[in-house]
Design an enzyme around this catalytic site. Structure first.
Site, mmCIF file in Angstrom:
data_model
loop_
_atom_site.group_PDB
_atom_site.id
_atom_site.type_symbol
_atom_site.label_atom_id
_atom_site.label_comp_id
_atom_site.label_asym_id
_atom_site.label_seq_id
_atom_site.Cartn_x
_atom_site.Cartn_y
_atom_site.Cartn_z
ATOM 1 N N ILE A 72 0.975 -1.075 -0.071
ATOM 2 C CA ILE A 72 -0.033 -0.004 -0.024
ATOM 3 C C ILE A 72 0.907 1.197 0.028
ATOM 4 O O ILE A 72 2.090 1.153 0.419
ATOM 5 C CB ILE A 72 -0.953 -0.065 1.295
ATOM 6 C CG1 ILE A 72 -0.246 -0.125 2.559
ATOM 7 C CG2 ILE A 72 -2.040 -1.088 1.095
ATOM 8 C CD1 ILE A 72 -1.124 0.009 3.764
ATOM 9 N N ASP A 73 0.391 2.218 -0.530
ATOM 10 C CA ASP A 73 1.214 3.567 -0.613
ATOM 11 C C ASP A 73 1.586 3.977 0.857
ATOM 12 O O ASP A 73 0.924 3.780 1.571
ATOM 13 C CB ASP A 73 0.367 4.462 -1.282
ATOM 14 C CG ASP A 73 -0.011 4.212 -2.782
ATOM 15 O OD1 ASP A 73 0.435 3.264 -3.418
ATOM 16 O OD2 ASP A 73 -1.204 4.688 -3.010
ATOM 17 N N ARG A 74 2.784 5.133 0.795
ATOM 18 C CA ARG A 74 3.269 5.381 2.000
ATOM 19 C C ARG A 74 2.333 6.134 2.523
ATOM 20 O O ARG A 74 2.291 5.982 3.870
ATOM 21 C CB ARG A 74 4.336 6.328 1.538
ATOM 22 C CG ARG A 74 5.214 6.987 2.676
ATOM 23 C CD ARG A 74 6.126 8.368 2.339
ATOM 24 N NE ARG A 74 5.440 9.186 1.583
ATOM 25 C CZ ARG A 74 6.166 10.059 1.018
ATOM 26 N NH1 ARG A 74 7.313 10.286 1.129
ATOM 27 N NH2 ARG A 74 5.454 11.207 0.472
#
Length: 306
Positions: free
Chosen positions: A134-136
């Protein structure tokens, strides 16, 4: 691991086939081939070999080894752990694995310390154990493989769309429907390589959306992933005119909520993850509540509705 090339895979390069089957990077697939861990019809073959229908592909996985990424004593929220996997609740702002500009302080660094380096070796020395990401600036649940067998099992379930993945987000605009589906193919943006784009020749991407609460100019949504492409929810919602609040890439130019609440990224949270356990074969499911920064916005929006 044994595979048989069918008509749908015929014509694919061997490294592309291995990358898709194991949900690993192309470079990791190429290393398996170069090191003799992948054979076609019991013979070593080049990475750019194009598969033919009926080809028998055999993969011999390397043993899990301590990786080059450095363990760091970073606190992480572990929801579940056994001998084959770890389920974590990643905070917003934490990068999943080392990358240019983020050599340390990542989830992988924390996991290496916690698991004493024993993570799946399939994705190499930079992304040990990482099956999906998942994105930062997206918070929420991730499953991490401690063994190669668990990694392959989880990757296959993701490929077959049998993993349950739900997200909460706040998106701008007023919605005409309470439930709808966005089905638009996604590929790397042709001009900006840091972004994804809706492209006719991209990979199929499907997001099922439910409007949980409509506010004045935004709504709380629950999004269920049928596929899991990079930036899928953010891009899909933006493409239909409902960008996610706080999104610095696909969001609105004047982000009212980001300014008011001091948001440091998109209001997007991976709230539920369900899959078949690689060892026991039982269906398991994990959930994580909204993080404080997200809950604060929801509480304020609810208060304004009174």
């Amino acid at each position: 691991m044994n595979f048989l090339c069918d008509e749908t895979s015929a014509g694919l390069r061997l490294d592309v086939f291995l990358s898709e089957q194991g949900d690993i990077t192309r470079s990791a697939a190429q290393k398996l081939i170069e090191r003799g861990h992948a054979l076609v019809n019991n013979l070593p073959i080049s990475k750019n070999y194009k598969l033919r229908q009926g080809d028998a592909i055999t993969i011999t996985l390397p043993e899990p080894v301590a990786t080059e990424a450095q363990p760091e004593n970073i606190s992480i929220a572990i929801l579940y752990e056994d001998e084959s996997l770890i389920v974590v609740n990643k905070p917003q702002g934490m990068v999943v694995h080392p990358a240019p500009g983020h050599a340390g302080g990542t989830l992988v660094n924390a996991l290496l310390y916690h698991a004493k380096g024993r993570l799946s070796a399939i994705n190499g020395v930079v992304r040990p154990g990482i099956v999906h990401r998942i994105d930062r600036d997206t918070s929420g649940i991730l499953a991490v493989a401690k063994t190669n067998e668990a990694h392959l099992s989880l990757a296959e379930q993701i490929k077959e769309h049998t993993v349950s993945r739900e997200y909460f987000c706040i998106a701008y605009g007023r919605f005409k429907e309470d439930r709808f589906t966005v089905d638009k193919p996604i590929a790397r943006h042709p001009k900006d390589r840091k972004k994804m784009g809706i492209c006719a020749d991209g990979r199929r991407a499907v997001t099922h959306v439910e409007v949980l609460r409509q506010y004045e100019d935004c709504a709380l949504l629950r999004c269920r992933l049928e596929t899991g492409r990079t930036h899928q929810i953010r891009l899909h919602l933006s493409s239909i005119g409902h960008p996610v609040a706080g999104d610095p890439v696909y969001g609105v130019k004047v982000d009212r909520l980001a300014k008011k609440y001091g948001l440091s990224g998109q209001l997007l949270h991976a709230s539920l993850l369900g899959f078949v356990h690689p060892e026991s074969g039982e269906a398991v499911s994990f959930s994580a509540p909204l993080p404080p920064h997200f809950q604060r916005v929801v509480d304020d929006l609810e208060q304004r509705m009174l």
